[in-house]
Design a protein around this motif. Structure first.
Motif, mmCIF file in Angstrom:
data_model
loop_
_atom_site.group_PDB
_atom_site.id
_atom_site.type_symbol
_atom_site.label_atom_id
_atom_site.label_comp_id
_atom_site.label_asym_id
_atom_site.label_seq_id
_atom_site.Cartn_x
_atom_site.Cartn_y
_atom_site.Cartn_z
ATOM 1 N N GLN A 112 -17.175 29.810 68.167
ATOM 2 C CA GLN A 112 -18.556 30.224 67.935
ATOM 3 C C GLN A 112 -19.235 29.289 66.913
ATOM 4 O OE1 GLN A 112 -18.418 34.368 66.936
ATOM 5 N NE2 GLN A 112 -17.814 34.983 68.981
ATOM 6 N N GLN A 113 -19.091 28.003 67.179
ATOM 7 C CA GLN A 113 -19.631 26.988 66.306
ATOM 8 C C GLN A 113 -20.781 26.268 67.020
ATOM 9 O OE1 GLN A 113 -18.907 26.324 63.193
ATOM 10 N NE2 GLN A 113 -17.094 27.546 62.808
ATOM 11 N N PRO A 114 -21.287 25.157 66.467
ATOM 12 C CA PRO A 114 -22.431 24.480 67.081
ATOM 13 C C PRO A 114 -22.247 24.219 68.573
ATOM 14 C CG PRO A 114 -21.957 23.534 64.948
ATOM 15 C CD PRO A 114 -20.864 24.516 65.225
ATOM 16 N N THR A 115 -23.333 24.232 69.291
ATOM 17 C CA THR A 115 -23.277 24.188 70.739
ATOM 18 C C THR A 115 -23.042 22.789 71.267
ATOM 19 O OG1 THR A 115 -25.629 23.773 70.977
ATOM 20 C CG2 THR A 115 -24.941 26.074 70.802
ATOM 21 N N TYR A 116 -22.773 22.731 72.555
ATOM 22 C CA TYR A 116 -22.514 21.461 73.233
ATOM 23 C C TYR A 116 -23.696 20.507 73.105
ATOM 24 C CZ TYR A 116 -21.965 18.245 77.163
ATOM 25 O OH TYR A 116 -21.890 17.133 77.947
ATOM 26 N N ARG A 128 -15.449 18.005 61.019
ATOM 27 C CA ARG A 128 -16.304 17.322 61.986
ATOM 28 C C ARG A 128 -17.093 16.188 61.354
ATOM 29 N NH1 ARG A 128 -17.623 22.702 64.290
ATOM 30 N NH2 ARG A 128 -16.918 22.796 66.446
ATOM 31 N N SER A 129 -17.456 15.243 62.191
ATOM 32 C CA SER A 129 -18.296 14.135 61.742
ATOM 33 C C SER A 129 -19.719 14.595 61.460
ATOM 34 C CB SER A 129 -18.317 13.031 62.797
ATOM 35 O OG SER A 129 -18.729 13.556 64.057
ATOM 36 N N HIS A 130 -20.157 15.652 62.117
ATOM 37 C CA HIS A 130 -21.495 16.186 61.887
ATOM 38 C C HIS A 130 -21.533 17.642 62.343
ATOM 39 C CE1 HIS A 130 -21.415 14.599 65.973
ATOM 40 N NE2 HIS A 130 -22.466 15.331 66.300
ATOM 41 N N THR A 131 -22.626 18.305 61.987
ATOM 42 C CA THR A 131 -22.810 19.755 62.149
ATOM 43 C C THR A 131 -21.909 20.491 61.165
ATOM 44 O OG1 THR A 131 -21.180 20.297 63.878
ATOM 45 C CG2 THR A 131 -23.240 19.350 64.604
ATOM 46 N N ARG A 132 -21.386 21.638 61.530
ATOM 47 C CA ARG A 132 -20.500 22.388 60.639
ATOM 48 C C ARG A 132 -19.046 22.056 60.935
ATOM 49 N NH1 ARG A 132 -21.000 28.523 60.794
ATOM 50 N NH2 ARG A 132 -21.901 28.313 62.847
ATOM 51 N N HIS A 133 -18.207 22.152 59.915
ATOM 52 C CA HIS A 133 -16.779 22.087 60.164
ATOM 53 C C HIS A 133 -16.356 23.356 60.894
ATOM 54 C CE1 HIS A 133 -16.802 18.586 57.803
ATOM 55 N NE2 HIS A 133 -16.796 19.153 56.611
ATOM 56 N N MET A 134 -15.249 23.262 61.603
ATOM 57 C CA MET A 134 -14.773 24.393 62.389
ATOM 58 C C MET A 134 -13.898 25.287 61.514
ATOM 59 S SD MET A 134 -12.700 24.353 65.984
ATOM 60 C CE MET A 134 -11.074 24.106 65.325
ATOM 61 N N ASN A 156 -20.125 19.359 52.831
ATOM 62 C CA ASN A 156 -20.124 20.599 53.619
ATOM 63 C C ASN A 156 -18.799 21.328 53.418
ATOM 64 O OD1 ASN A 156 -20.678 22.585 55.480
ATOM 65 N ND2 ASN A 156 -20.329 21.301 57.273
ATOM 66 N N ASP A 157 -18.430 21.603 52.167
ATOM 67 C CA ASP A 157 -17.133 22.224 51.897
ATOM 68 C C ASP A 157 -17.268 23.704 51.540
ATOM 69 O OD1 ASP A 157 -18.275 21.815 49.420
ATOM 70 O OD2 ASP A 157 -16.458 21.016 48.482
ATOM 71 N N GLU A 158 -18.119 24.374 52.308
ATOM 72 C CA GLU A 158 -18.265 25.822 52.209
ATOM 73 C C GLU A 158 -18.340 26.412 53.617
ATOM 74 O OE1 GLU A 158 -20.690 27.037 48.233
ATOM 75 O OE2 GLU A 158 -21.870 26.150 49.836
ATOM 76 N N ILE A 159 -17.955 27.661 53.755
ATOM 77 C CA ILE A 159 -18.174 28.352 55.023
ATOM 78 C C ILE A 159 -19.643 28.727 55.072
ATOM 79 C CG2 ILE A 159 -17.584 30.360 56.426
ATOM 80 C CD1 ILE A 159 -14.846 30.369 55.135
ATOM 81 N N SER A 160 -20.359 28.139 56.010
ATOM 82 C CA SER A 160 -21.814 28.258 56.030
ATOM 83 C C SER A 160 -22.290 29.310 57.016
ATOM 84 C CB SER A 160 -22.428 26.902 56.386
ATOM 85 O OG SER A 160 -23.819 27.018 56.537
ATOM 86 N N ASP A 161 -23.397 29.960 56.661
ATOM 87 C CA ASP A 161 -24.057 30.900 57.576
ATOM 88 C C ASP A 161 -25.096 30.194 58.440
ATOM 89 O OD1 ASP A 161 -22.639 33.088 56.609
ATOM 90 O OD2 ASP A 161 -24.081 33.434 54.993
#
Length: 649
Positions: free
Chosen positions: A550-554, A397-403, A634-639
């Protein structure tokens, strides 16, 4: 592991077949460029560490051999991908993708244990081959298309048209061929041949056109074109070439059924405008797989319209589908991704876009394809590979978390994850090449060593950090060496001498170290998009990604365009990982389309590969913020359930 048990009569047939048909055919059209053997390349530095970690975890480790590969073999032991009768799944693709990736890793590492293991896993899969040659993950080998998608609405909530039978079989065939290339075992080649024989005969005997099978206007099925031509090269059997010609003919039909590459490319339309509802037919990964097949067909037959068509499609895709993070498409579709404010790209799509660019460079020697390869590889692709080497992003993604998606119909396999080593190996073989005259081309500038015959190339670090590097060329005979000048660099200084254009050409006789200095001026790229430019479908896609994964919201969907900052080939980002706050990233006033300039001061970050303090002068004052390369932002699976990174300013 179980052993392959072959009846005596069948064994005799296998041996007879492989003894008669293992001659590799020669190219009709030779590539202009020659890539190094994978074993003659070693990537170093932070990128090399990411590569080594991933292939250790996913290919070389005991876990890979005892859990990941065996799980993928179960798709053939227990074929249930058509268990719902009205929908087909895709577990059958995983083994083939693992086999292709691991075979290329074996070529890179020369790991003897992996070579032996690959032969064993091929034999495991071969043990499930039917007497007629079929190997698959579908019980009903003739379940080739969903006849009534509307009937699936009640069961699945949407009119699902998916059937991946022939797509999966493509990867099984290709996997066997890849392992044959590492082991040169004629029984593996003969198994691949028998599988392809049954595949073709099944379609012809039942009067089924391959273009009418599968989903997404038949592109997943027809992408078997490339492995079918690889099989033709190794066997010389005209049956496989004739079937390849049949596939190609379906892209030039009266009535203009989708995608009809050869006729539609003659129009001025962007690809997503060829037919209505591109989300239903313009699937990025599958289309690019077909285009790679067309390039292979050009090599084998010399049919220039195939090359010309792919070159034009590549140009239009980069123009209309280049997304905010330097991949192509939006999510996994070609649907005018360049006009999307937000960016999300499937890692598989980045890998196949890189491969398409790589193949076009091999064939043409045109530097622009390496420019594009580098841009996608160092941004969209690397950003999706997690640094622990255990997994990769489904969508960058361009921003927030990657999927991040879990295993698909499995615990240890995912489409994008299994493909990742192929992207790494394409990077390795792109670093430096030679042409038929022996001239040396240095294409990428990440730290590495490359051997090209009697010429050795050593590239030191620095290019991504400050636009400078030292390159040592060692050769036993006089050579012309050409250093690629990236399109973003107005000039290239080689030992103080200025060069412009595509290449800086020097002469070497013996051993010489060159100092290269690129134009490393940071660039603010303003977005010209207006609210009327980007369609409402963006909102739909973002909402789907958010709810299903179940990633960042709309609410986090960007509503207005933003500027980006680049330096060298890198797209820069702010990130919590390097100390940026959410307020910095998401609440500060945009600098887009304002009269501003940026200066970068090198900074140190234990987390990122490249890090700077950005000082941005705007009409409203000075913004001081930390930035780093997107590939490690952001190259980690984030909590973190909220915000992690952003490329927008």
């Amino acid at each position: 592991m179980k052993k392959l048990i072959i009846p005596a009569i069948l064994l005799a047939t296998l041996l007879q077949g492989c003894c008669n048909n293992t001659i590799k055919t020669s190219d009709t059209i030779a590539d202009k460029m020659q890539a190094p053997q994978p074993a003659d390349v070693k990537i170093k530095g932070r990128i090399g560490k990411k590569i080594d970690t991933f292939i250790q975890e996913r290919v070389l480790s005991n876990f890979a051999k005892e859990e990941i590969f065996p799980e993928s073999e179960k798709a053939f032991a227990n074929p249930i991908d058509d268990e719902y009768e009205t929908i087909g799944e895709w577990r059958g693709e995983f083994w083939g993708k693992l086999a292709i990736s691991a075979s290329r890793v074996q070529n890179y590492t020369q790991d003897a244990k992996l070579k032996k293991y690959l032969k064993q896993t091929a034999y495991n899969v071969m043990s499930y081959q039917h007497d007629d040659g079929y190997i698959g993950s579908y019980k009903n080998k003739l379940f080739l298309k969903v006849d009534d998608p509307i009937a699936n609405r009640a069961k699945f909530g949407w009119a699902c048209p998916w059937c991946w039978n022939l797509w999966c079989r493509k990867y099984t065939l290709w996997g066997l061929l890849s392992i044959y290339e590492t082991n040169n075992d004629p029984m593996i080649l003969e198994s691949a041949r028998r599988s392809a024989d049954q595949y073709i005969d099944m379609l012809h005997d039942n009067k089924i056109k391959i273009c009418d099978t599968g989903t997404f206007v038949g592109m997943p099925s027809m992408s078997i074109l490339k492995p079918m031509l690889i099989l033709y090269r190794y066997t010389g059997d005209k049956k496989f070439l004739d079937f390849s010609k049949e596939i190609v003919s379906y892209w030039d039909r009266d009535g203009n059924p989708a995608p009809n590459f050869f006729r539609n490319i003659k129009t001025d339309k962007a690809i997503h405008e060829w037919y209505p509802a591109p989300e239903k037919w313009a699937k990025a990964y599958e289309m690019m797989s077909c285009l790679q097949g067309l390039l292979e067909y050009y090599r084998v037959t010399g049919d220039k319209k195939c090359l010309d068509t792919v070159k034009e499609m590549h140009a239009r895709l980069w123009k209309h589908e280049r997304n905010a993070i330097d991949g192509v498409g939006y999510n996994d579709q070609f649907a005018n991704g360049a006009n999307e404010i937000n960016g999300v790209t499937e890692t598989c799509d980045s890998i196949h876009w890189m491969r398409l660019s790589y193949e076009l460079f091999l064939i043409t020697g045109d530097a622009k394809y390496m420019d594009i390869f580098e841009t996608t590889a160092l941004n969209a692709f690397l950003a999706g590979i997690y640094r622990d080497g255990k997994w990769a992003a489904r969508g960058v993604r361009s921003h927030t978390r990657h999927m991040t998606s879990p295993g698909q119909k499995s615990k240890f396999s995912h489409c994008c994850v299994n493909n990742v080593p192929r992207g790494f190996m394409d990077m390795a073989q792109s670093l430096a090449m030679s042409d038929k005259c022996g001239n040396v081309y240095v294409n990428l500038y990440i730290p590495a060593t490359v051997k090209l015959g009697c010429t050795n190339v050593e590239i030191l670090d620095g290019y991504l950090q400050n636009g400078e590097t030292y390159i040592t060329i060692s050769t036993k005979s006089p050579k012309t060496v050409k250093f690629r000048i990236p399109s973003w660099s107005k000039k290239l200084l080689v030992d103080g001498k200025s060069y412009t254009g595509d290449w800086a050409e020097v002469k070497v006789d013996g051993k010489k170290t060159f100092f290269l200095k690129f134009d490393f001026t940071p660039r603010i790229i303003h977005s010209k998009l207006k609210a009327t430019d980007y369609p409402e479908k963006s909102n739909t896609n973002w909402r789907w990604i958010a709810s299903q994964q179940q990633q960042p919201t709309y609410d986090l969907l960007r509503k207005t365009p933003g500027a980006t900052i680049r330096v060298g080939p890198l797209l820069l980002a702010r990130s919590k990982k390097i100390g940026n706050t959410e307020k910095e990233m998401f609440e500060s006033k945009s600098i887009n389309n304002t009269n501003c300039e940026v200066k970068l001061i090198p900074d140190i970050s234990q987390y990122s590969m490249c890090c700077w303090i950005a000082i941005i002068k705007t009409p409203n004052g000075v913004i001081r913020t930390r930035v780093c390369d997107l590939s490690t932002a952001n190259d980690e699976i984030s909590d973190d359930d909220h915000l992690v990174h952003s490329i927008f300013f």
